[in-house]
Design a protein around this motif. Sequence first.
Motif, PDB file in Angstrom:
ATOM      1  N   ASP A  40     -42.200   8.375  -5.637  1.00 37.23           N
ATOM      2  CA  ASP A  40     -41.421   9.553  -5.270  1.00 37.23           C
ATOM      3  C   ASP A  40     -40.601   9.222  -4.016  1.00 37.23           C
ATOM      4  OD1 ASP A  40     -41.175  12.706  -5.148  1.00 37.23           O
ATOM      5  OD2 ASP A  40     -41.727  12.020  -3.138  1.00 37.23           O
ATOM      6  N   PRO A  41     -39.355   9.740  -3.885  1.00 33.54           N
ATOM      7  CA  PRO A  41     -38.528   9.418  -2.715  1.00 33.54           C
ATOM      8  C   PRO A  41     -39.179   9.779  -1.373  1.00 33.54           C
ATOM      9  CG  PRO A  41     -37.177  10.422  -4.418  1.00 33.54           C
ATOM     10  CD  PRO A  41     -38.595  10.526  -4.882  1.00 33.54           C
ATOM     11  N   ILE A  42     -39.869  10.912  -1.316  1.00 36.73           N
ATOM     12  CA  ILE A  42     -40.500  11.310  -0.046  1.00 36.73           C
ATOM     13  C   ILE A  42     -41.639  10.357   0.300  1.00 36.73           C
ATOM     14  CG2 ILE A  42     -41.769  13.144   1.160  1.00 36.73           C
ATOM     15  CD1 ILE A  42     -40.119  15.174  -0.511  1.00 36.73           C
ATOM     16  N   ASP A  43     -42.435   9.976  -0.702  1.00 35.77           N
ATOM     17  CA  ASP A  43     -43.483   8.971  -0.472  1.00 35.77           C
ATOM     18  C   ASP A  43     -42.859   7.652  -0.024  1.00 35.77           C
ATOM     19  OD1 ASP A  43     -45.949  10.224  -0.903  1.00 35.77           O
ATOM     20  OD2 ASP A  43     -45.642  10.192  -3.073  1.00 35.77           O
ATOM     21  N   THR A  44     -41.712   7.327  -0.592  1.00 34.56           N
ATOM     22  CA  THR A  44     -41.022   6.081  -0.237  1.00 34.56           C
ATOM     23  C   THR A  44     -40.575   6.105   1.218  1.00 34.56           C
ATOM     24  OG1 THR A  44     -40.274   5.845  -2.526  1.00 34.56           O
ATOM     25  CG2 THR A  44     -39.117   4.543  -0.860  1.00 34.56           C
ATOM     26  N   ILE A  45     -40.086   7.248   1.685  1.00 38.05           N
ATOM     27  CA  ILE A  45     -39.718   7.397   3.105  1.00 38.05           C
ATOM     28  C   ILE A  45     -40.920   7.089   3.985  1.00 38.05           C
ATOM     29  CG2 ILE A  45     -39.101   9.054   4.923  1.00 38.05           C
ATOM     30  CD1 ILE A  45     -37.431  10.540   2.735  1.00 38.05           C
ATOM     31  N   GLU A 102     -34.538  20.291  11.729  1.00 36.61           N
ATOM     32  CA  GLU A 102     -33.390  19.754  11.006  1.00 36.61           C
ATOM     33  C   GLU A 102     -33.856  18.711   9.991  1.00 36.61           C
ATOM     34  OE1 GLU A 102     -28.912  19.845  11.698  1.00 36.61           O
ATOM     35  OE2 GLU A 102     -30.598  21.204  11.582  1.00 36.61           O
ATOM     36  N   ASN A 103     -33.848  19.068   8.721  1.00 38.06           N
ATOM     37  CA  ASN A 103     -34.377  18.226   7.652  1.00 38.06           C
ATOM     38  C   ASN A 103     -33.229  17.471   6.971  1.00 38.06           C
ATOM     39  OD1 ASN A 103     -35.420  17.231   5.207  1.00 38.06           O
ATOM     40  ND2 ASN A 103     -36.842  18.933   4.976  1.00 38.06           N
ATOM     41  N   LEU A 104     -33.025  16.219   7.371  1.00 38.63           N
ATOM     42  CA  LEU A 104     -31.887  15.469   6.833  1.00 38.63           C
ATOM     43  C   LEU A 104     -32.114  15.001   5.395  1.00 38.63           C
ATOM     44  CD1 LEU A 104     -30.307  13.416   9.753  1.00 38.63           C
ATOM     45  CD2 LEU A 104     -29.989  15.781   9.074  1.00 38.63           C
ATOM     46  N   TYR A 105     -33.353  14.991   4.953  1.00 41.66           N
ATOM     47  CA  TYR A 105     -33.622  14.652   3.545  1.00 41.66           C
ATOM     48  C   TYR A 105     -32.997  15.706   2.636  1.00 41.66           C
ATOM     49  CZ  TYR A 105     -36.090  13.846  -0.839  1.00 41.66           C
ATOM     50  OH  TYR A 105     -36.388  13.623  -2.168  1.00 41.66           O
ATOM     51  N   LEU A 106     -33.234  16.977   2.971  1.00 45.97           N
ATOM     52  CA  LEU A 106     -32.665  18.053   2.160  1.00 45.97           C
ATOM     53  C   LEU A 106     -31.165  18.224   2.431  1.00 45.97           C
ATOM     54  CD1 LEU A 106     -35.482  20.770   2.246  1.00 45.97           C
ATOM     55  CD2 LEU A 106     -35.009  19.073   0.476  1.00 45.97           C
ATOM     56  N   ALA A 107     -30.747  17.980   3.665  1.00 47.78           N
ATOM     57  CA  ALA A 107     -29.321  18.118   4.004  1.00 47.78           C
ATOM     58  C   ALA A 107     -28.460  17.157   3.177  1.00 47.78           C
ATOM     59  CB  ALA A 107     -29.100  17.861   5.495  1.00 47.78           C
ATOM     60  N   SER A 114     -29.565  14.732  -2.121  1.00 49.23           N
ATOM     61  CA  SER A 114     -30.296  13.903  -3.079  1.00 49.23           C
ATOM     62  C   SER A 114     -30.516  12.514  -2.484  1.00 49.23           C
ATOM     63  CB  SER A 114     -29.535  13.799  -4.401  1.00 49.23           C
ATOM     64  OG  SER A 114     -28.333  13.097  -4.225  1.00 49.23           O
ATOM     65  N   PRO A 115     -31.544  11.791  -2.960  1.00 49.56           N
ATOM     66  CA  PRO A 115     -31.881  10.472  -2.383  1.00 49.56           C
ATOM     67  C   PRO A 115     -30.788   9.422  -2.563  1.00 49.56           C
ATOM     68  CG  PRO A 115     -33.683  11.314  -3.751  1.00 49.56           C
ATOM     69  CD  PRO A 115     -32.521  12.213  -3.979  1.00 49.56           C
ATOM     70  N   LYS A 155     -29.217  -0.600   0.216  1.00 52.74           N
ATOM     71  CA  LYS A 155     -29.664   0.140  -0.975  1.00 52.74           C
ATOM     72  C   LYS A 155     -29.885   1.605  -0.611  1.00 52.74           C
ATOM     73  CE  LYS A 155     -31.974  -3.803  -3.182  1.00 52.74           C
ATOM     74  NZ  LYS A 155     -30.829  -4.060  -4.078  1.00 52.74           N
ATOM     75  N   THR A 156     -29.752   2.488  -1.589  1.00 50.82           N
ATOM     76  CA  THR A 156     -30.031   3.907  -1.346  1.00 50.82           C
ATOM     77  C   THR A 156     -31.525   4.163  -1.455  1.00 50.82           C
ATOM     78  OG1 THR A 156     -29.854   4.567  -3.656  1.00 50.82           O
ATOM     79  CG2 THR A 156     -27.800   4.553  -2.350  1.00 50.82           C
ATOM     80  N   LEU A 157     -31.936   5.277  -0.895  1.00 52.98           N
ATOM     81  CA  LEU A 157     -33.340   5.680  -1.013  1.00 52.98           C
ATOM     82  C   LEU A 157     -33.716   5.837  -2.488  1.00 52.98           C
ATOM     83  CD1 LEU A 157     -36.026   6.643   0.251  1.00 52.98           C
ATOM     84  CD2 LEU A 157     -35.039   8.948   0.330  1.00 52.98           C
ATOM     85  N   ALA A 158     -32.799   6.362  -3.292  1.00 55.20           N
ATOM     86  CA  ALA A 158     -33.055   6.537  -4.732  1.00 55.20           C
ATOM     87  C   ALA A 158     -33.337   5.194  -5.397  1.00 55.20           C
ATOM     88  CB  ALA A 158     -31.865   7.218  -5.395  1.00 55.20           C
ATOM     89  N   GLU A 159     -32.543   4.171  -5.047  1.00 56.23           N
ATOM     90  CA  GLU A 159     -32.732   2.837  -5.633  1.00 56.23           C
ATOM     91  C   GLU A 159     -34.075   2.237  -5.250  1.00 56.23           C
ATOM     92  OE1 GLU A 159     -28.218   1.020  -5.971  1.00 56.23           O
ATOM     93  OE2 GLU A 159     -29.117   1.183  -3.985  1.00 56.23           O
ATOM     94  N   VAL A 160     -34.442   2.365  -3.973  1.00 60.97           N
ATOM     95  CA  VAL A 160     -35.706   1.786  -3.502  1.00 60.97           C
ATOM     96  C   VAL A 160     -36.899   2.524  -4.111  1.00 60.97           C
ATOM     97  CG1 VAL A 160     -37.120   1.260  -1.475  1.00 60.97           C
ATOM     98  CG2 VAL A 160     -34.639   0.925  -1.389  1.00 60.97           C
ATOM     99  N   ALA A 161     -36.784   3.861  -4.211  1.00 61.56           N
ATOM    100  CA  ALA A 161     -37.862   4.645  -4.824  1.00 61.56           C
ATOM    101  C   ALA A 161     -38.067   4.217  -6.284  1.00 61.56           C
ATOM    102  CB  ALA A 161     -37.544   6.133  -4.744  1.00 61.56           C
ATOM    103  N   LYS A 162     -36.961   4.001  -6.979  1.00 63.66           N
ATOM    104  CA  LYS A 162     -37.044   3.566  -8.384  1.00 63.66           C
ATOM    105  C   LYS A 162     -37.648   2.164  -8.484  1.00 63.66           C
ATOM    106  CE  LYS A 162     -34.262   3.146 -12.589  1.00 63.66           C
ATOM    107  NZ  LYS A 162     -32.891   3.157 -13.165  1.00 63.66           N
TER     108      LYS A 162
END
Length: 553
Positions: free
Chosen positions: A385-390, A345-350, A353-354, A373-380
Amino acid sequence: MKSALISLAIVSSAFAQDFDVIIRNGDVYDGTGADAQHVDVAIKGDRIAGLGDFSKASAKTIINGSGLAVAPGFINMLSWSTESLIQDGRSQSELRQGVTTEIMGEGESMGPLNDEMKKRMVSEQADIKFDIRWNTLAEYLLFLEKRGISCNVASFLGATTVREYVIGWEDKQPTPQQLDQMRDVVRKEMEAGALGIGTSLIYPPAFYAKTEELIEMCKVAAKYQGKYISHMRSEGNQLFEALDELLRIAREANIPAEVYHIKAAGQKNWAKEDELLSRIEAAQKQGLNVRANMYTYTAAGTGLDACLPPWTEDGGYPALFKRLRDSATREKIGAEVKIDSDKWENLYLAAGSPDKILLAAFKSDKLKPLTGKTLAEVAKMRGKDPIDTIMDLVSEDESRIGTVYFIMSEENVKKELRKPWISFGSDEASQAPEPPFTKSNPHPRAYGNFARVLGKYCRDEKVITLPEAVRRLSAQPATNLGLDHRGMLKEGMFADVVVFDPKTITDHATFEKPHQYATGVKDVLVNGVQVIKDGEHTNTKPGRALWGPGKVR
């Protein structure tokens, strides 16, 4: 008025006796789904003495129910107050919504524990710190009761906990001897009062368990009138296959089953909702006792590590952190996260978007400024990249990181609300808008899940009627779990009672500002003791440990 529910014997003798509490002139919803009766509720000690006309009787406490609904105390079918009640036994965010009983044990339970498990639990403590002064699940529940709690508590035995107790966190199957040991653990905890077996099969090490292992544990639980309750192996791509597994366990172990927080997760899976509900109803028609519970939001809440493949946690969290710090392994993990697989179960893809992944609870003070903050905000912010940020965040925080995922549809939430066999659970901890709770952001369902049923969905949107909402918040789960004399307002039942204003009850917690109490609940009694008076907590702690029907007395 349904006079059959009025105890004439009690009414006729009431004038000669005093009661401890009388709730006068309320609209009484008894929990059966029947329309309201305009009657008084009399309470003596910890029990309901009767429903009827007690206008000439006296009591130490008189509660004015005029214009208000009087209902059985609500039952939270999925509580994570395991640690929060140690910190603060008042259970504020839930009692102020009318929740008088909290049911724990989604996959993990607070016992049985061995020394290695205690060591791990202490190392993972974040905002709440506590000593572990118990070994078994029953000892934990009694520890809470003795320490002082304002709500009642009961728990399923976590299959994950049993597995860790016997096997550890490794991805391996039990030997025949280990399976015998697991059965023995289940037998002891069921005899001590566990409600049944709870699973959370998307998370390691539960993910490593085969169906047969679960069936064997459930066969033992079934001997003690236990239930099987599951966060299924998939709520998305493999939703139907996961339901098939739950139904197979129910059949082969001859045990009632329940789906935790029923949903179709991920936009591409939303269309499966109708089929999911109809498959469960088909199983019911075939004679299977299968039900579900839900929370009333379109966002799920779990760990950020749910974005990573389950093999990354083989051996536990220290093994995960080590893998995340190895460049070659990180590359492999990152590649797998990008694949829309049916294997896990991949919740990143579910989430899609970040920007639909909200970071809510960090362990380290250094990362707490990222809360909200959202993952998108922290990655920026980090230029990554969002996955690297995770992977970076989980490694840096050395925790799962509490995360909110926007993965469900409002239309499906309403479809679930209309089903008479679905009850309600917050999937959160009861807490208060004060430290240490305010160090992190919970999902707003911690403060609003039950008020939202009665306000937004019952009064405002008329998705569900008030008598039916009360039934599914009280009598249905109490009866389903086999709780002793709980869940209804009638003579002889324990006096767990909520008095609320159906015209004003409202949830206020938001994803941005979750630490906000619901309003509209006026008075709450637990075991006959007033814990909420005129909307405020009385600081009384009459809560008790409740036990499954198979407890050996």
